[in-house]
Design a protein around this motif. Sequence first.
Motif, PDB file in Angstrom:
ATOM      1  N   ILE A 188       1.086  -1.154  -0.076  1.00 59.14           N
ATOM      2  CA  ILE A 188      -0.323  -0.185   0.081  1.00 59.14           C
ATOM      3  C   ILE A 188       0.694   1.194  -0.455  1.00 59.14           C
ATOM      4  O   ILE A 188       0.567   2.023  -0.834  1.00 59.14           O
ATOM      5  N   SER A 189       1.798   0.991   0.651  1.00 63.92           N
ATOM      6  CA  SER A 189       2.047   2.707   1.189  1.00 63.92           C
ATOM      7  C   SER A 189       3.871   2.692   0.751  1.00 63.92           C
ATOM      8  O   SER A 189       4.414   3.250   0.533  1.00 63.92           O
ATOM      9  N   PHE A 190       5.028   1.490   1.319  1.00 64.27           N
ATOM     10  CA  PHE A 190       6.162   1.565   0.736  1.00 64.27           C
ATOM     11  C   PHE A 190       6.403   0.850  -0.084  1.00 64.27           C
ATOM     12  O   PHE A 190       6.860  -0.462   0.149  1.00 64.27           O
ATOM     13  N   HIS A 212       3.825  -7.277  -3.490  1.00 66.87           N
ATOM     14  CA  HIS A 212       3.781  -6.167  -2.678  1.00 66.87           C
ATOM     15  C   HIS A 212       3.845  -5.659  -3.884  1.00 66.87           C
ATOM     16  O   HIS A 212       3.392  -4.535  -3.688  1.00 66.87           O
ATOM     17  N   HIS A 213       5.200  -5.982  -4.327  1.00 68.26           N
ATOM     18  CA  HIS A 213       5.518  -5.066  -5.403  1.00 68.26           C
ATOM     19  C   HIS A 213       3.989  -5.041  -6.664  1.00 68.26           C
ATOM     20  O   HIS A 213       4.397  -3.401  -7.129  1.00 68.26           O
ATOM     21  N   ARG A 214       4.005  -5.524  -6.184  1.00 68.80           N
ATOM     22  CA  ARG A 214       2.887  -6.255  -8.712  1.00 68.80           C
ATOM     23  C   ARG A 214       2.127  -4.704  -7.484  1.00 68.80           C
ATOM     24  O   ARG A 214       1.135  -4.925  -8.517  1.00 68.80           O
ATOM     25  N   ASP A 253      -5.464  -8.739  -6.595  1.00 66.43           N
ATOM     26  CA  ASP A 253      -5.992  -8.775  -5.306  1.00 66.43           C
ATOM     27  C   ASP A 253      -4.588  -9.314  -4.487  1.00 66.43           C
ATOM     28  O   ASP A 253      -3.673  -9.826  -4.308  1.00 66.43           O
ATOM     29  N   LYS A 254      -4.533  -8.119  -3.164  1.00 68.59           N
ATOM     30  CA  LYS A 254      -3.475  -8.359  -1.564  1.00 68.59           C
ATOM     31  C   LYS A 254      -4.008  -9.430  -1.329  1.00 68.59           C
ATOM     32  O   LYS A 254      -3.135 -10.092  -0.848  1.00 68.59           O
ATOM     33  N   SER A 255      -4.901  -9.970  -1.431  1.00 71.83           N
ATOM     34  CA  SER A 255      -4.858 -11.642  -0.649  1.00 71.83           C
ATOM     35  C   SER A 255      -4.505 -12.561  -1.236  1.00 71.83           C
ATOM     36  O   SER A 255      -4.751 -12.559  -2.539  1.00 71.83           O
ATOM     37  N   HIS A 256      -4.277 -13.838  -0.400  1.00 71.06           N
ATOM     38  CA  HIS A 256      -3.360 -14.728  -1.226  1.00 71.06           C
ATOM     39  C   HIS A 256      -4.146 -16.440  -0.983  1.00 71.06           C
ATOM     40  O   HIS A 256      -5.015 -16.004  -0.967  1.00 71.06           O
TER      41      HIS A 256
END
Length: 306
Positions: A188-190, A212-214, A253-256
């Motif tokens: 999300i942020s960093f 996360h990068h994606r 989708d951030k969920s795994h």
Amino acid sequence: MIRKVGYACINNSLKPRSFQQCRLNSVYKYGIDYLRNKIVNNLNLTRDIIKWNIHNDIFMYRIPSNILPLVEHPDILRDFKWRWQDDQALLNIINEIKNVVQDNNIRLSMHPDQFTVLNSTKRNVVENSINYLNYHYKILNLLGGSDIIIHTGGVYGDKASAISRFIEIYTYLPREIKNMLRLENDDISFNIDDVLFISEKASIPVVLDIHHHRCNNKREITDSDIQTIKNTWEDTGSIPKMHISSGKTNTYDKSHSDYILEQDIILFTSLIKDIDVDLMVEAKEKDKATLKLISFLKEKKFNLFL
């Protein structure tokens, strides 16, 4: 080359055994032995999971943060004389785990939860975060582990200031904690540029989470990035640790998902090329997803040191 593969916390193959938690009021209702018995369960399960992992060529594992629930809660420390560090029976199990870890060159890590925010604007949150990191250090050190994974924290409307606060607090952490801390990009942020900037200023190793990068992608990862990430680990005596996952419903989708998609495995191997890394699988099916990933790598004859 992928040297080790691992997963986080839960082993689905050993169910119905599970890590047990404890409510504070239950300790007052049933006594300190009620809490102690849950800790014994958690330590015994950790030992058995690691042994199961070894049998299945899995040599990396993330220990759950709440393996020792409530042991540093101020009410417990105030109202009960029992201390886990002085309980020889617990220490015997911990030493047994450490021996298994060292004899089999297992890479153990921990990942403090989202309430660990070193760059918070609130002093008490920062102090609690440092105390929580110290708790993780004590456990991981006793078990023979090496990596405490954290995120940068919150943006608070000013990313530059948030980054500066993180660097400042990190600088003053005890050396033994800094020696275990690794900074992961978040979804999300960093992003990867942010954590590489922090790493350059604070000399903290970087954990690349490719999913996360994606999800928080400002640009593509380059060969130069991979080399820079590798270089951040030079003083640790360890090779880079990276994370892989797939989105549950779609690419972003951030969920795994339950398992790692084959195309994501192929993308990851093409990204790291001949760089040695240890790979943490973050998927709902945990150990089963890890076994499937290992099987796929062997079948396709990708670089895998197993």
